[in-house]
Enzyme design. Sequence first.
Site, PDB file in Angstrom:
ATOM      1  N   ARG A  92       0.932  -1.516  -0.076  1.00  0.00           N
ATOM      2  CA  ARG A  92       0.114   0.321  -0.128  1.00  0.00           C
ATOM      3  C   ARG A  92       0.894   1.252  -0.166  1.00  0.00           C
ATOM      4  NH1 ARG A  92      -0.088  -2.924   4.589  1.00  0.00           N
ATOM      5  NH2 ARG A  92       0.579  -1.459   6.706  1.00  0.00           N
ATOM      6  N   ARG A 142       2.608   8.254   4.884  1.00  0.00           N
ATOM      7  CA  ARG A 142       1.424   8.827   5.999  1.00  0.00           C
ATOM      8  C   ARG A 142       1.485  10.419   5.995  1.00  0.00           C
ATOM      9  NH1 ARG A 142       2.908   5.524  11.136  1.00  0.00           N
ATOM     10  NH2 ARG A 142       2.374   2.939  10.709  1.00  0.00           N
ATOM     11  N   ARG A 181      16.399 -15.823   2.566  1.00  0.00           N
ATOM     12  CA  ARG A 181      17.582 -14.574   2.483  1.00  0.00           C
ATOM     13  C   ARG A 181      17.635 -14.631   4.042  1.00  0.00           C
ATOM     14  NH1 ARG A 181      20.146 -11.997  -0.761  1.00  0.00           N
ATOM     15  NH2 ARG A 181      20.304 -10.112   0.092  1.00  0.00           N
ATOM     16  N   ARG A 230      20.854  -2.007   9.068  1.00  0.00           N
ATOM     17  CA  ARG A 230      20.259  -1.147  10.048  1.00  0.00           C
ATOM     18  C   ARG A 230      21.500  -1.646  11.107  1.00  0.00           C
ATOM     19  NH1 ARG A 230      14.246  -3.835  12.001  1.00  0.00           N
ATOM     20  NH2 ARG A 230      15.338  -6.642  12.224  1.00  0.00           N
ATOM     21  N   GLU A 239      23.431  -5.215  10.768  1.00  0.00           N
ATOM     22  CA  GLU A 239      22.551  -6.153  10.826  1.00  0.00           C
ATOM     23  C   GLU A 239      22.473  -6.103   8.624  1.00  0.00           C
ATOM     24  OE1 GLU A 239      17.644  -7.371   9.740  1.00  0.00           O
ATOM     25  OE2 GLU A 239      18.653  -6.693  12.422  1.00  0.00           O
ATOM     26  N   TYR A 271       6.707 -16.169   5.161  1.00  0.00           N
ATOM     27  CA  TYR A 271       7.471 -14.519   6.337  1.00  0.00           C
ATOM     28  C   TYR A 271       6.084 -14.676   7.013  1.00  0.00           C
ATOM     29  CZ  TYR A 271       9.118 -11.253   8.933  1.00  0.00           C
ATOM     30  OH  TYR A 271       9.007 -10.368   9.931  1.00  0.00           O
ATOM     31  N   ASP A 327       4.043 -13.047  10.369  1.00  0.00           N
ATOM     32  CA  ASP A 327       4.475 -12.648  11.900  1.00  0.00           C
ATOM     33  C   ASP A 327       4.586 -13.086  13.086  1.00  0.00           C
ATOM     34  OD1 ASP A 327       5.574  -9.363  10.857  1.00  0.00           O
ATOM     35  OD2 ASP A 327       4.085  -8.815  10.713  1.00  0.00           O
TER      36      ASP A 327
END
Length: 384
Positions: free
Chosen positions: A174, A178, A250, A280, A301, A349, A351
Amino acid sequence: MKSRKILIVGAGFSGAVIGRKLAEQGHQIHIIDRRTHIAGNCYDARDEKTDVMVHTYGPHIFHTDNEQVWNFVNQYATMMPYVNRVKATVNGQVFSLPINLHTINQFFKKTCSPTEAKALIAEKGDSSITDPQSFEEQALRFVGKELYEAFFKGYTIKQWGMSPAQLPASILKRLPIRFNYDDNYFNHKFQGMPKDGYTKMVEGILDHPNISVALDTQFQMQDREGYDHVFYSGPLDAFYDFQYGRLGYRTLDFEKFTVEGDYQGCAVMNYCEQSVPYTRITEHKYFSPWEQHEGSVCYKEYSRACEENDIPYYPIRQVGEMALLEKYVDLAEKEHDITFIGRLGTYRYLDMDVTIAEALKTAETYLAGLEQENAMPVFTVSIR
């Protein structure tokens, strides 16, 4: 109902939650895990030098709109308020993510109102792309070249090891912008961190007299003998000894370092430029803001292709991988008395909240099947 003997391969959230729900109904559960600890990739432990709670396999932040899942984890942990506020270093400046009104104004050196910012981004977007097919086209269509190249292009190349032009548009699901000053990374109703860590939470889930756990134990095919059903959360291709080849993932490498005081002032700092080799830096004491520590533990990372002895993190799920997946699914669907679960067993993947929701549903499906004398499916979700 007759008590069943159940073998569960994997002591992460998938295995622990299924094991708990079945144990509560009187079934005998034996869980094995090839690692020397429970909790899978959510495993955390205190750093000996600083006493900071470190997310060993990278940070995990609990966020969900699923009230059933939120209520479930609150049975086994005190969930502390936590809001993930991510920053990004780009072009020698620090910006707020996700891209919001502050980011837009700072990046373009403007003082736009929400309405003015919407008009600005609409003007920047490439309206000639009417049906975006790739990640790159999706980004160019909706955020424009400047924001795409600053925040998305380099980071995506580092994360996935390929051009955003090769990735499907669906990855950027999407409009990632914001038009207000909200910098809460997640939009979910429930967000938090377990006060005593995820390992302690999983320990609580596994704490039942009908559950036994054996760590540092590799699954062997003969282990299925003597059990009424197996729930397998290991890699689907590994179950079949990679007979068609390895599914693509990955993996992540972490370069750990400690400092005195405060390193970066936030939990997560993304580095979006391709010239910086890591994606990061995470500073772990910020994941437990209710604690105070003099020292600090950080991870740089790095993302790369997963090789034979690496820990698989992110399934690639490109066209070639999906063709390979089809072959393994066809093999699996000929099985009986086994169900493939979790992110590795279903090559997706997931969550944490989705993992737990699917585990709860899988346990319900198994129990209902026993009552109704229905065979348990090999997959309880669609993975093709």
